[in-house]
Design an enzyme around this catalytic site. Structure first.
Site, PDB file in Angstrom:
ATOM      1  CD  GLN A 122      -2.843  -2.551   1.515  1.00 29.39           C
ATOM      2  OE1 GLN A 122      -2.292  -2.896   2.543  1.00 29.39           O
ATOM      3  NE2 GLN A 122      -2.431  -2.942   0.323  1.00 29.39           N
ATOM      4  CB  THR A 170     -40.486  22.918 -14.323  1.00 27.21           C
ATOM      5  OG1 THR A 170     -41.572  23.224 -15.189  1.00 27.21           O
ATOM      6  CG2 THR A 170     -40.503  23.837 -13.110  1.00 27.21           C
ATOM      7  CG  HIS A 171     -41.020  19.265 -17.032  1.00 32.52           C
ATOM      8  ND1 HIS A 171     -41.164  17.933 -16.716  1.00 32.52           N
ATOM      9  CD2 HIS A 171     -41.852  19.952 -16.204  1.00 32.52           C
ATOM     10  CE1 HIS A 171     -42.072  17.814 -15.744  1.00 32.52           C
ATOM     11  NE2 HIS A 171     -42.482  19.030 -15.409  1.00 32.52           N
ATOM     12  CB  SER A 194      -0.914  -0.004   1.231  1.00 29.54           C
ATOM     13  OG  SER A 194      -0.144  -0.108   2.418  1.00 29.54           O
ATOM     14  CB  SER A 220     -12.780  23.511 -32.171  1.00 28.42           C
ATOM     15  OG  SER A 220     -12.534  22.718 -33.299  1.00 28.42           O
ATOM     16  CG  ASN A 231      -4.887  -4.937  12.057  1.00 27.01           C
ATOM     17  OD1 ASN A 231      -4.180  -4.849  11.045  1.00 27.01           O
ATOM     18  ND2 ASN A 231      -5.279  -6.098  12.557  1.00 27.01           N
ATOM     19  CE1 TYR A 268      -6.645  -3.620   8.012  1.00 29.94           C
ATOM     20  CE2 TYR A 268      -5.700  -5.793   7.674  1.00 29.94           C
ATOM     21  CZ  TYR A 268      -5.819  -4.469   7.306  1.00 29.94           C
ATOM     22  OH  TYR A 268      -5.118  -3.988   6.221  1.00 29.94           O
ATOM     23  CG  ASN A 282     -15.899  23.797 -27.621  1.00 31.68           C
ATOM     24  OD1 ASN A 282     -16.951  24.183 -28.137  1.00 31.68           O
ATOM     25  ND2 ASN A 282     -14.953  23.178 -28.302  1.00 31.68           N
TER      26      ASN A 282
END
Ligand code: ARG
Length: 468
Positions: A320, A153-154, A22, A275, A108, A315, A283
């Site tokens: 991990q 809404t919608h 780890s 672009s 642990n 444990y 963009n």
């Protein structure tokens, strides 16, 4: 250096070692691990479990390590994790006496302690960033309490509101995201140290002392639970997912509203892309990436939850695997908050376009129905029908809201209920005016400029309280 060479005859296979190590994502808990060791040794000496002289040697070496930084450690995967790397370092520096530092302690409880220590700091940072973001939103809202726009809404024109009122929807969602994290923080900020492998220890340790030394708010009350649980990580990642979902919603609106079709706002160049083939393009890439990173966060939550599923106490090494996903969720959401904050704060709003949209497509129809109810004591359902039919005729005949008068409305009322409404033209026109609609919505939570100003003041008071 192999400091655990008792039980096994052979060293772990090289591939197996790098598969299970780890160390890479433990780097983040390096300092916390040193602090945890220092607190533990301080306590061991204070309780007479180890000699003060030995504790001092260990603690001095740990202090030196802290100064030297993680580069001073042997981070070969065969070392397995940061706890072994730190202990190996101290052993190399001061010899066998280093062996006392692991008395009454296990990796642990140590890893659970380290993770919590770091996460507490991370949550504090994210909380601070959310408050900064809310502060910026309130500054923007202050200058837009009269900026009329249409609400959706919608994704269809619904009712008029103001840009400030809409911004406060962001602020309120972020406030809840903040409060949710703050609540999770209380459960993260608990000390598992002293649980050792799973049943505490026969040494007479002082868990209150390490809790105090490490700055935790309290200690975990069951040693099995303390080493087994990662719900603190799961709920933090969930909180970050909700935060990301708020940010994604904001981004979605920035993307839609900056399009030519909406034309409501422009994202600043600094937070836009172009672009490689279409020279005209601007963009909203940052908003898009933020939207996509929300999915990355949801993925991390699913990963954490799925690792936890069906794990027995106490444990298990599976735990991990949660760690890198926790850190990725923390880092990703932190960058998202800061990017969206900067991006939103630098947009340019087209007030005229906002007003045109609010004025042109009968977003004020609800108010006309309400006026009919109030003035003529007609049930809302009847008023709804009359106005609905009126809008249908107006749209079919290219009549704009500004052209609607008493005569037009009465023709429809005659058709539907067999009588005139006799509403004055001014009353109809007032009902159909978006700004008038807003002025009339003074109910708590609504868009009237005064209501929004008090809401801003209330949120500012909340910020002051949280930042003090
Ligand atoms: N690297 C481990 C983790 O992150 C530390 C605890 C290891 N404990 C053990 N019994 N192997 O969870």
């Amino acid at each position: 250096m192999n400091i655990r060479a008792g039980r096994l005859k052979k060293k772990m296979n090289r591939y197996a070692a790098s598969f299970t190590s780890s160390l890479e994502f433990d780097k983040r808990i390096f300092e916390a691990d040193v602090d945890c060791n220092i607190a533990h040794c301080t306590m061991l000496a204070a309780e007479g479990i180890i000699e003060q002289e030995d504790a001092d040697k260990i603690i001095n070496s740990l202090d030196e390590l802290k100064k030297a930084g993680i580069e001073a450690l042997d981070l070969d995967p065969s070392v397995e994790d940061i706890h072994m790397a730190v202990e190996s370092y101290v052993t190399q520096k001061i010899g066998d006496v280093a062996g006392f530092m692991h008395t009454a302690k296990s990796r642990n409880d140590q890893v659970a302690t380290d993770l919590r220590l770091v996460l507490v700091r991370e949550i504090e940072e994210i909380e601070h960033d959310i408050l900064k973001f809310i502060d910026n939103i309130l500054k923007m809202a202050e200058i837009h309490t009269e900026t009329v726009m249409v609400g959706y809404t919608h994704l269809q024109h619904a009712q008029p509101t103001t840009f400030a009122h809409h911004l406060l929807a962001y602020a309120n969602a972020l406030k809840r995201d903040y409060e949710r994290l703050k609540d999770a923080y209380n459960r993260v900020n608990m000390n598992p140290l002293g649980s050792a492998a799973m049943t505490t220890t026969s040494f007479n340790i002082n868990r209150e002392l390490t809790t105090e030394l490490l700055g935790f708010h309290g200690l975990m009350k069951n040693s099995i639970d303390a080493v087994s649980s990662r719900d603190f990580a799961a709920e933090t990642v969930f909180c970050l997912c909700m935060l990301a979902s708020t940010l994604s919603k904001i981004c979605e609106e920035l993307i839609n509203w900056s399009s030519y079709e909406f034309g409501i706002l422009e994202i600043s160049d600094e937070f836009s892309s172009t672009s490689s083939i279409m020279p005209q393009k601007k963009n909203p890439d940052l908003a898009e990436i933020t939207r996509a990173k929300t999915a990355v966060l949801y993925g991390e939550l699913m990963t954490v939850m799925t690792i936890l599923k069906a794990l027995p106490h106490s444990y298990n090494r599976d735990l991990q695997e949660i760690t890198p996903h926790l850190w990725n969720a923390v880092d990703t959401s932190k960058s998202m908050v800061n990017i969206v904050n900067k991006m939103l704060f630098t947009i340019k709003i087209d007030k005229n376009r906002l007003k045109d949209l609010a004025t042109s497509n009968f977003s004020t129809a609800t108010e006309l129905a309400d006026v009919i109810v109030r003035e003529k004591n007609v049930p809302f359902r009847v008023a709804h029908k009359i106005v609905g039919r009126m809008v249908m005729h107006a749209l079919e005949n290219d009549i704009t809201p500004g052209e609607i008068g008493s005569k037009f409305l009465d023709k429809i009322a005659q058709d539907l209920i067999g009588e005139n409404l006799d509403l004055k033209d001014e009353i109809i026109q007032k009902a159909l005016d978006p700004y008038e609609n807003i002025l009339m919505r003074k109910t708590v939570g609504g868009p009237s400029p005064d209501t929004v100003k008090s809401a801003i003041a209330e949120l500012n008071a909340f910020l002051d309280k949280e930042q003090s």
